[in-house]
Motif scaffolding. Structure first.
Motif, short mmCIF file in Angstrom:
data_model
loop_
_atom_site.label_atom_id
_atom_site.label_comp_id
_atom_site.label_asym_id
_atom_site.label_seq_id
_atom_site.Cartn_x
_atom_site.Cartn_y
_atom_site.Cartn_z
N CYS A 1 0.65 -1.41 -0.03
CA CYS A 1 0.20 -0.01 0.17
C CYS A 1 0.56 1.73 -0.13
CB CYS A 1 -1.24 -0.54 1.22
SG CYS A 1 -2.10 1.50 1.49
N ILE A 2 0.28 2.84 -0.36
CA ILE A 2 1.25 3.65 -0.92
C ILE A 2 0.30 4.64 -0.58
CG2 ILE A 2 2.65 2.77 -3.36
CD1 ILE A 2 0.90 4.45 -4.86
N GLY A 3 -0.28 4.07 0.25
CA GLY A 3 -1.60 5.38 0.81
C GLY A 3 -2.44 6.78 -0.21
N CYS A 4 -3.02 5.98 -1.51
CA CYS A 4 -3.52 6.83 -1.89
C CYS A 4 -4.83 6.88 -1.55
CB CYS A 4 -3.77 6.11 -3.30
SG CYS A 4 -3.80 5.31 -3.84
N GLY A 5 -5.44 6.21 -0.88
CA GLY A 5 -6.53 6.50 -0.40
C GLY A 5 -7.66 6.78 -1.53
N LYS A 6 -7.71 5.74 -2.72
CA LYS A 6 -8.22 5.28 -3.76
C LYS A 6 -9.92 4.34 -3.36
CE LYS A 6 -9.26 3.95 -8.33
NZ LYS A 6 -8.98 2.65 -9.29
N CYS A 7 -9.44 3.73 -2.60
CA CYS A 7 -10.09 2.27 -1.71
C CYS A 7 -11.02 3.25 -0.44
CB CYS A 7 -9.61 1.68 -0.53
SG CYS A 7 -7.88 1.93 -0.03
N GLU A 8 -10.29 3.92 -0.06
CA GLU A 8 -11.49 4.45 1.13
C GLU A 8 -12.55 5.40 0.24
OE1 GLU A 8 -9.12 6.55 3.71
OE2 GLU A 8 -7.69 4.45 4.71
N LYS A 9 -12.36 6.00 -1.10
CA LYS A 9 -13.27 6.88 -1.30
C LYS A 9 -14.89 5.88 -1.42
CE LYS A 9 -10.25 10.38 -3.37
NZ LYS A 9 -9.37 10.77 -4.00
N VAL A 10 -14.56 4.45 -2.06
CA VAL A 10 -15.59 3.33 -2.34
C VAL A 10 -16.01 3.05 -1.44
CG1 VAL A 10 -14.83 4.42 -4.75
CG2 VAL A 10 -14.01 2.31 -3.66
N CYS A 11 -14.94 2.21 -0.44
CA CYS A 11 -15.31 1.95 0.68
C CYS A 11 -17.01 1.91 1.00
CB CYS A 11 -14.22 1.34 1.83
SG CYS A 11 -15.13 0.44 3.33
N PRO A 12 -17.93 0.84 0.78
CA PRO A 12 -19.29 1.36 1.63
C PRO A 12 -19.59 1.22 2.94
CG PRO A 12 -19.58 0.02 0.10
CD PRO A 12 -18.06 -0.27 0.15
N GLN A 13 -18.55 0.25 3.49
CA GLN A 13 -18.48 0.58 5.33
C GLN A 13 -17.47 1.81 5.43
OE1 GLN A 13 -20.42 -1.15 6.28
NE2 GLN A 13 -20.00 -3.11 3.87
N HIS A 14 -17.12 2.70 5.03
CA HIS A 14 -16.31 3.87 5.32
C HIS A 14 -14.98 3.69 6.68
CE1 HIS A 14 -19.37 6.19 3.66
NE2 HIS A 14 -20.01 5.13 3.92
N ILE A 15 -14.20 2.28 5.69
CA ILE A 15 -13.15 1.79 7.09
C ILE A 15 -11.84 2.51 6.41
CG2 ILE A 15 -11.82 -0.10 7.42
CD1 ILE A 15 -14.11 -2.33 6.06
N GLU A 16 -11.22 3.30 7.31
CA GLU A 16 -10.00 3.79 7.31
C GLU A 16 -8.76 2.36 6.80
OE1 GLU A 16 -8.88 6.46 10.75
OE2 GLU A 16 -11.25 6.05 11.47
N ILE A 17 -9.32 1.97 5.78
CA ILE A 17 -8.63 1.36 5.31
C ILE A 17 -6.39 1.18 5.13
CG2 ILE A 17 -7.55 0.02 2.72
CD1 ILE A 17 -10.92 0.71 1.81
N ARG A 18 -6.20 2.48 4.89
CA ARG A 18 -4.92 3.19 4.63
C ARG A 18 -4.54 2.39 6.09
NH1 ARG A 18 -5.11 8.43 2.17
NH2 ARG A 18 -6.99 8.76 2.88
N ARG A 19 -5.50 2.50 7.35
CA ARG A 19 -4.38 2.56 9.14
C ARG A 19 -4.51 1.56 9.69
NH1 ARG A 19 -7.65 2.14 13.88
NH2 ARG A 19 -8.68 2.38 12.78
N HIS A 20 -5.40 0.84 8.38
CA HIS A 20 -6.00 -0.74 8.49
C HIS A 20 -4.53 -1.90 8.46
CE1 HIS A 20 -9.37 -0.98 11.25
NE2 HIS A 20 -9.60 -0.21 10.84
N LEU A 21 -4.64 -1.42 6.74
CA LEU A 21 -3.79 -1.84 6.66
C LEU A 21 -2.30 -2.17 6.61
CD1 LEU A 21 -4.29 -1.52 2.40
CD2 LEU A 21 -4.82 -3.75 3.75
N LYS A 22 -2.03 -0.70 7.53
CA LYS A 22 -0.56 -0.67 8.45
C LYS A 22 -0.28 -1.78 9.53
CE LYS A 22 0.38 4.77 6.90
NZ LYS A 22 0.68 5.47 7.95
N ASP A 23 -1.39 -1.57 10.51
CA ASP A 23 -2.24 -2.95 11.37
C ASP A 23 -1.37 -3.89 10.88
OD1 ASP A 23 -2.42 -0.09 13.18
OD2 ASP A 23 -4.16 -0.94 13.19
N VAL A 24 -1.89 -4.87 9.14
CA VAL A 24 -2.25 -5.55 9.41
C VAL A 24 -0.60 -5.81 9.36
CG1 VAL A 24 -2.44 -6.87 7.06
CG2 VAL A 24 -4.39 -6.01 8.33
N ALA A 25 0.55 -5.04 7.92
CA ALA A 25 1.73 -5.10 8.45
C ALA A 25 1.92 -5.49 8.62
CB ALA A 25 2.47 -3.90 6.77
N ARG A 26 2.11 -4.82 9.34
CA ARG A 26 2.98 -5.04 11.22
C ARG A 26 2.07 -6.21 11.63
NH1 ARG A 26 1.34 -0.22 13.35
NH2 ARG A 26 -0.57 -0.91 14.42
#
Length: 408
Positions: A351-376
């Protein structure tokens, strides 16, 4: 099969609708034989409502339904599809999309035409500025659209504003025992029903998260219940217990699941769950709320990721780690995201943090933040190096094999 009226339309629709977003695929294409067999199985059992959209299966869902329904059964089913509000940028574009959908579906009319993924009143206002009111009026006068509705992924106050701002026939909301107060929620459900709208429920099993692999604590609660049911039956009955619900959609793609859902849909009357059984569901709900880390339903609206991250897969495995408290999820994560299966790495740290995913997520999830948690949490230090070595080895093997074949 039980039936309920679609609000003020008076249409009697099966309380089980067939969601057409998750057809079985083979090599990225809809498995035609199996899917047609499943659709016909559902129709023969009384299912008469099929929900698709312009973008499902890359546009192939509508086309596939058109092929199946054109074989003499179009008039026995209700077709619901959706205008992609996130793609349309003009009044002319609305006409073009509708004409494309009519051709794909091989029909002269769409029974229920929904605005796809309204998230707030501003998204509805934008559509009005583009000419949606004129479009809907003309399409209805021409007989191309019979009834209108919208699918919603925002908070209940915005939901109410949209309900009150147009003469809708129906709406579609996310609703299950975990999401009782999420988005439109119970309050929105009752509000829409009080206005005469039919209410269709999506994600009754939360994208399958409430079935399949079950956390041990949840399994214990289900097993101790006086009445024994599968987790799917508990979840579906909970939704159907609400008299304001017209129907729920199930993305059924296995014959056994279709048979089970149809059986339940022949028995699930509103207000039929006693308080003791509702208490069982509430205990399960509390366990899930304590364990679940990310509210992802696996809908895949966030895909494709420009950086190649398989977002739903990463978040799903991350949730599994916390739901099932097992160390094996790290191994599973490596196998599923390293590219050993699909050929291309899809792990979270891409993930490069572009935020494209968050604009279309029906659940309004903070995807970038969670992906950082996943990676860690899921990616051990040597994972990328090991992945690189494996892919280097695979390329080397392929090169040697090609050279060998050239000499043979």
């Amino acid at each position: 099969m039980l039936y309920r009226e679609m609000g003020k339309t008076g249409d009697k629709v099966s309380i089980l609708g067939f969601g057409c977003m998750r057809f079985q695929e083979i090599n990225g294409r809809i498995d035609g034989q199996q899917t047609e067999r499943q659709l016909l199985q559902a129709i023969d059992s009384g299912v008469n409502y099929f929900d698709t959209a312009y973008v499902y299966h890359g546009g192939k869902s509508e086309s596939f339904l058109g092929e199946v329904f054109s074989k003499g059964i179009r008039n026995s089913v209700k077709i619901a599809t959706k205008l992609p509000t996130y793609l349309v940028q003009s009044r002319r574009g609305m006409d073009e999309v509708l004409e494309t959908q009519l051709k794909r579906l091989k029909t002269d009319r769409i029974d229920y035409y929904l605005l796809h993924m309204l998230t707030d009143f501003a998204s509805w206002e934008k559509m009005k500025r583009l000419g949606i009111l004129d479009f809907l009026q003309k399409a209805k006068l021409d007989g191309k659209i019979i009834y209108t509705g919208f699918s919603f992924h925002g908070d209940r106050e915005n939901f109410k504003l949209i309900v009150d701002d147009y003469d809708w026939d129906m709406c579609q909301i996310q609703y299950n025992y975990l999401d009782e107060y999420y988005q439109a929620g119970t309050e929105g459900l009752k509000y829409a029903a009080s206005k005469g709208l039919g209410v269709v429920v999506m994600e009754p099993l939360r994208g399958g998260r409430l079935v399949g692999r079950i956390p041990m604590e949840v399994e214990k609660i289900w097993s101790r219940a006086e009445i024994q049911r599968t987790p799917a039956e508990w979840a579906l009955r909970w939704v159907w217990d609400h008299p304001e619900v017209t129907m729920l959609l199930s993305g059924m793609n296995e014959e056994a699941h279709i048979s089970e859902n149809i059986r339940i849909a022949g028995e699930a009357y509103p207000n039929s769950l006693p308080k003791e059984e509702l208490a069982v569901v509430n205990r399960v709900k509390e366990v899930y709320q304590n364990l679940l880390k990310v509210g992802c339903t696996g809908c895949r609206y966030c895909m494709p990721c420009p950086s190649g991250v398989d977002i739903p897969n990463c978040l799903g495995i991350y949730n599994d780690k916390h739901l099932f408290q097992t160390k094996r999820t790290k191994i599973h994560y490596f196998l599923m995201t390293s590219g050993l299966v699909g050929g291309v790495p899809t792990y979270a740290s891409r993930c490069i943090g572009c935020g494209k995913c968050e604009k279309v997520c029906p659940q309004h999830i903070e995807i970038r933040r969670h992906l950082k948690d996943v990676a860690r949490t899921m990616e051990y230090p040597a994972m990328k190096q090991l992945t690189g070595l494996i892919h280097w080895g695979i390329k080397g093997y392929d090169l040697v094999k090609k050279r060998k074949n050239s000499f043979d």
